[in-house]
Design an enzyme around this catalytic site. Structure first.
Site, PDB file in Angstrom:
ATOM      1  N   HIS A 142       0.853  -1.187   0.000  1.00  0.00           N
ATOM      2  CA  HIS A 142       0.000   0.000   0.000  1.00  0.00           C
ATOM      3  C   HIS A 142       0.888   1.235   0.000  1.00  0.00           C
ATOM      4  CE1 HIS A 142      -3.449   2.538   0.783  1.00  0.00           C
ATOM      5  NE2 HIS A 142      -2.807   3.082   1.805  1.00  0.00           N
ATOM      6  N   GLY A 157       3.099   5.020   4.497  1.00  0.00           N
ATOM      7  CA  GLY A 157       2.700   5.702   5.731  1.00  0.00           C
ATOM      8  C   GLY A 157       1.281   5.334   6.090  1.00  0.00           C
ATOM      9  N   GLU A 158       0.891   5.685   7.300  1.00  0.00           N
ATOM     10  CA  GLU A 158      -0.455   5.355   7.757  1.00  0.00           C
ATOM     11  C   GLU A 158      -1.497   6.126   6.969  1.00  0.00           C
ATOM     12  OE1 GLU A 158      -0.982   8.415  11.490  1.00  0.00           O
ATOM     13  OE2 GLU A 158       0.221   6.600  11.800  1.00  0.00           O
ATOM     14  N   SER A 159      -2.739   5.689   7.059  1.00  0.00           N
ATOM     15  CA  SER A 159      -3.830   6.331   6.324  1.00  0.00           C
ATOM     16  C   SER A 159      -3.955   7.804   6.711  1.00  0.00           C
ATOM     17  CB  SER A 159      -5.146   5.602   6.613  1.00  0.00           C
ATOM     18  OG  SER A 159      -6.214   6.202   5.926  1.00  0.00           O
ATOM     19  N   VAL A 161      -2.034  10.284   6.123  1.00  0.00           N
ATOM     20  CA  VAL A 161      -0.817  11.011   6.469  1.00  0.00           C
ATOM     21  C   VAL A 161      -0.434  11.993   5.366  1.00  0.00           C
ATOM     22  CG1 VAL A 161       0.896   9.442   5.456  1.00  0.00           C
ATOM     23  CG2 VAL A 161       1.448  10.688   7.578  1.00  0.00           C
ATOM     24  N   GLY A 162      -1.035  11.853   4.180  1.00  0.00           N
ATOM     25  CA  GLY A 162      -0.760  12.800   3.098  1.00  0.00           C
ATOM     26  C   GLY A 162       0.027  12.222   1.940  1.00  0.00           C
ATOM     27  N   LYS A 163      -0.030  10.918   1.744  1.00  0.00           N
ATOM     28  CA  LYS A 163       0.757  10.284   0.670  1.00  0.00           C
ATOM     29  C   LYS A 163       0.301  10.752  -0.718  1.00  0.00           C
ATOM     30  CE  LYS A 163      -0.300   6.113   2.012  1.00  0.00           C
ATOM     31  NZ  LYS A 163      -1.076   6.414   3.230  1.00  0.00           N
ATOM     32  N   SER A 164      -1.010  10.724  -0.949  1.00  0.00           N
ATOM     33  CA  SER A 164      -1.511  11.090  -2.278  1.00  0.00           C
ATOM     34  C   SER A 164      -1.313  12.576  -2.569  1.00  0.00           C
ATOM     35  CB  SER A 164      -2.994  10.719  -2.403  1.00  0.00           C
ATOM     36  OG  SER A 164      -3.162   9.321  -2.335  1.00  0.00           O
ATOM     37  N   ASP A 181      -2.222   3.862  -4.265  1.00  0.00           N
ATOM     38  CA  ASP A 181      -2.966   2.979  -3.365  1.00  0.00           C
ATOM     39  C   ASP A 181      -2.400   1.564  -3.351  1.00  0.00           C
ATOM     40  OD1 ASP A 181      -4.897   2.425  -1.445  1.00  0.00           O
ATOM     41  OD2 ASP A 181      -6.284   1.645  -2.944  1.00  0.00           O
ATOM     42  N   GLU A 206      -6.081   9.205  -6.176  1.00  0.00           N
ATOM     43  CA  GLU A 206      -7.181   9.660  -5.322  1.00  0.00           C
ATOM     44  C   GLU A 206      -6.660  10.656  -4.288  1.00  0.00           C
ATOM     45  OE1 GLU A 206     -10.528   8.005  -2.125  1.00  0.00           O
ATOM     46  OE2 GLU A 206      -8.998   6.659  -2.942  1.00  0.00           O
ATOM     47  N   ARG A 249      19.105  13.411  14.760  1.00  0.00           N
ATOM     48  CA  ARG A 249      19.418  14.377  13.706  1.00  0.00           C
ATOM     49  C   ARG A 249      20.346  13.789  12.657  1.00  0.00           C
ATOM     50  NH1 ARG A 249      21.048  20.159  15.926  1.00  0.00           N
ATOM     51  NH2 ARG A 249      20.857  20.517  13.677  1.00  0.00           N
TER      52      ARG A 249
END
Length: 312
Positions: A142, A157-159, A161-164, A181, A206, A249
């Site tokens: 995914h 990343g988790e749902s 989180v801003g991937k798309s 997706d 999406e 860091r």
């Protein structure tokens, strides 16, 4: 489980190799499966071999001359070995002069027999590449998979989180979308994973609030890719309380994620307000390219630091 249908192989390579049916049409639904290939000592494709047989046996003029030189009893024994070897099809390459005994055998054994005017070496090179890709071990992940500055990058990343959204911004900066997706990953070589998009989702991205976008229509042909080798995983995560001060860091050790036995370089980027994630992803891609060329910025900094300490 991956598999190759002989009928599909013929249709996919018919134009490129000028393939035509000769005999054995009743066996066109024979299949080569990934499981069978891995469990046997048969080669994928090669010149006719009765001792170490191939799933696809190729006969050039040399092999045909060998068969013609056999006695009737020896020829019958050779045909029996071919039939018992599990070979799924026979291809005559580079010649139109096919022995009638071979045609009769193909019809009798229901092993498809094709012919091509192409040289046998050229034909085998193309079909071997085709079979290796179609039978490659595969899995799905995914995320959003993109071509970023020539590097295959999968953003995870988790749902929510801003991937798309990040993918869309990278596309507007001239990078290309492979899949959104669901990413299909195929191990096409010992150290190479190829990422592809499921047919249903191809060209679509999406984005929450906007819905499903057709990237090809909106940004043109250069904004999409059919496939790309996966080289880098960028994992987005939200730091606890949005505090970056608790994060390391200078990560000294490279991190990897293993997929289908292949180690993929992984970079973790914290998501907080005000960070330009697209720039960070492009920087990660550029840094990966430098590392592949033997240029390690972190090690250069550490070496310079140690030298200054010694001078003091």
């Amino acid at each position: 489980m991956s598999e190759v249908n002989i009928r599909q192989l013929f249709e996919d390579k018919q134009a490129r190799l000028e393939l035509s049916h000769v005999a054995g049409a009743d066996g066109n639904d024979r299949i080569i499966t990934e499981e069978a290939v891995n469990a046997s000592n048969n080669g994928l494709i090669g010149h006719l071999n009765l001792i170490h047989p191939n799933w696809v046996q190729v006969l050039s003029q040399t092999e045909l001359d060998y068969l013609r030189a056999l006695s009737a009893e020896q020829l019958a024994d050779a045909f029996r070995q071919i039939e018992q070897s599990g070979s799924t099809c026979l291809i005559v390459a580079g010649t139109k002069d096919i022995p009638s005994e071979l045609v009769a055998f193909a019809d009798r054994s229901r092993i498809p027999l094709f012919k091509s005017p192409k040289p046998s070496v050229h034909l085998m090179w193309l079909i071997r590449h085709y079979l290796a890709k179609e039978l490659a071990e595969s899995t799905t992940r995914h995320g959003v998979f993109l071509d970023v500055l020539g590097v295959g990058v999968m953003i995870t990343g988790e749902s929510a989180v801003g991937k798309s959204e990040l993918g869309l911004e990278l596309i507007t900066r001239g990078n290309g979308l492979v899949a959104d997706d669901i990413v299909e990953l195929h191990r096409i070589a010992p150290d190479t994973l190829e990422g592809r998009c499921p047919e249903l989702l191809r060209d679509f991205l999406e984005v929450r609030g906007l819905g499903v976008l057709n990237i090809r229509t909106m940004f043109g042909e250069t904004a999409v890719r059919r496939k790309k080798s996966l080289k880098l995983i960028v994992h987005l995560h939200r730091p606890p309380g949005g505090d970056l001060s608790q994060m390391e860091r200078l990560p000294l050790n490279a991190t990897f994620q293993e997929i289908l036995g292949v180690n993929i370089s992984t970079v973790k980027i914290p998501v907080v307000a005000g960070r330009n994630l697209a720039v960070l992803v492009e920087a990660a891609a550029r840094n990966f390219v430098l590392q592949q060329r033997g240029i390690d910025s972190m090690q250069e900094f550490i070496t310079r630091h140690d030298q200054m300490l010694l001078e003091d």
